[in-house]
Design an enzyme around this catalytic site. Structure first.
Site, short mmCIF file in Angstrom:
data_model
loop_
_atom_site.label_atom_id
_atom_site.label_comp_id
_atom_site.label_asym_id
_atom_site.label_seq_id
_atom_site.Cartn_x
_atom_site.Cartn_y
_atom_site.Cartn_z
CE LYS A 207 30.58 42.60 35.73
NZ LYS A 207 29.90 42.19 34.52
N GLY B 137 35.26 48.23 31.71
CA GLY B 137 35.35 48.49 30.28
C GLY B 137 36.39 47.65 29.57
CB THR B 138 38.23 44.60 30.59
OG1 THR B 138 38.40 45.16 31.88
CG2 THR B 138 39.50 43.90 30.16
CD1 TRP C 18 33.51 49.86 23.77
CD2 TRP C 18 35.43 50.67 24.58
NE1 TRP C 18 33.82 51.00 23.07
CE2 TRP C 18 34.99 51.52 23.55
CE3 TRP C 18 36.62 50.98 25.23
CZ2 TRP C 18 35.69 52.65 23.16
CZ3 TRP C 18 37.31 52.10 24.83
CH2 TRP C 18 36.85 52.92 23.82
CE LYS D 27 37.95 40.64 29.52
NZ LYS D 27 36.57 40.74 29.01
CB THR D 28 44.39 38.51 32.15
OG1 THR D 28 44.25 37.73 33.34
CG2 THR D 28 45.48 39.54 32.34
CG HIS D 29 39.29 40.62 34.74
ND1 HIS D 29 39.38 41.89 34.22
CD2 HIS D 29 38.14 40.10 34.24
CE1 HIS D 29 38.34 42.14 33.45
NE2 HIS D 29 37.57 41.06 33.45
#
Length: 160
Positions: free
Chosen positions: A84, A86-87, A89, A147-149
């Site tokens: 949460k 802006g990843t 985008w 992409k990763t969190h």
């Protein structure tokens, strides 16, 4: 009772372990994260110093090795953030910069062009999703935008 170590993994960076949540931790987590499956068995991941890293569904133990064993490429571009912020985008923008703004390719799903590393595994019931994710990543042309969190401790050694 203290939490019991369920699984250990050495990723050449000190390693990490999966531990059961205490009753208090479980109560707090479920109070604040109402969307989590009430029957899910949550565990915490701690480093070799027993410092907290992340809370995950216990099923993550079955697939964590897919992330740490991922084959890196020299030209990979990683977008590693907290959720949460802006990843997505950033992921879309980065992909376009790296691919000369191919607007016609926006008809393709973003996650097919630039994978969200853990998404398929999080929403699945087992290791098959991890294997599929690795196949998709291996088949992507270079340079890949990933992409990763996940925190750095759970990603491939050599990434940083």
């Amino acid at each position: 009772l203290s939490p019991v170590c369920l699984v250990s993994y050495d990723n050449n960076q000190g390693g990490y372990s999966f531990k059961s949540l205490t009753e208090e931790e479980n109560t707090i987590f479920r109070k604040h994260f109402k969307g989590e499956d009430p029957d899910a068995n949550l565990v915490k991941i701690v480093d070799s110093n027993n410092d907290y890293i992340l809370t995950v569904n216990e099923k993550f133990k079955e697939v964590s090795h897919f992330f740490t064993n991922l084959k890196l490429r020299e030209d990979d571009v990683w977008i590693i953030t907290s959720p949460k912020c802006g990843t997505t985008w950033t992921q879309e923008t980065t992909w376009h910069i790296m691919n000369n703004v191919q607007l016609q390719r926006t008809q393709e799903r973003l996650f097919d062009r630039s994978p969200f590393l853990e998404m398929g595994v999080i929403r699945s019931s087992g290791p098959q999703a991890g294997e599929e994710m690795l196949r998709k990543l291996d088949n992507l042309p270079s340079p890949r935008t990933i992409k990763t969190h996940l925190p750095l401790e759970l990603l491939p050694p050599g990434l940083f």
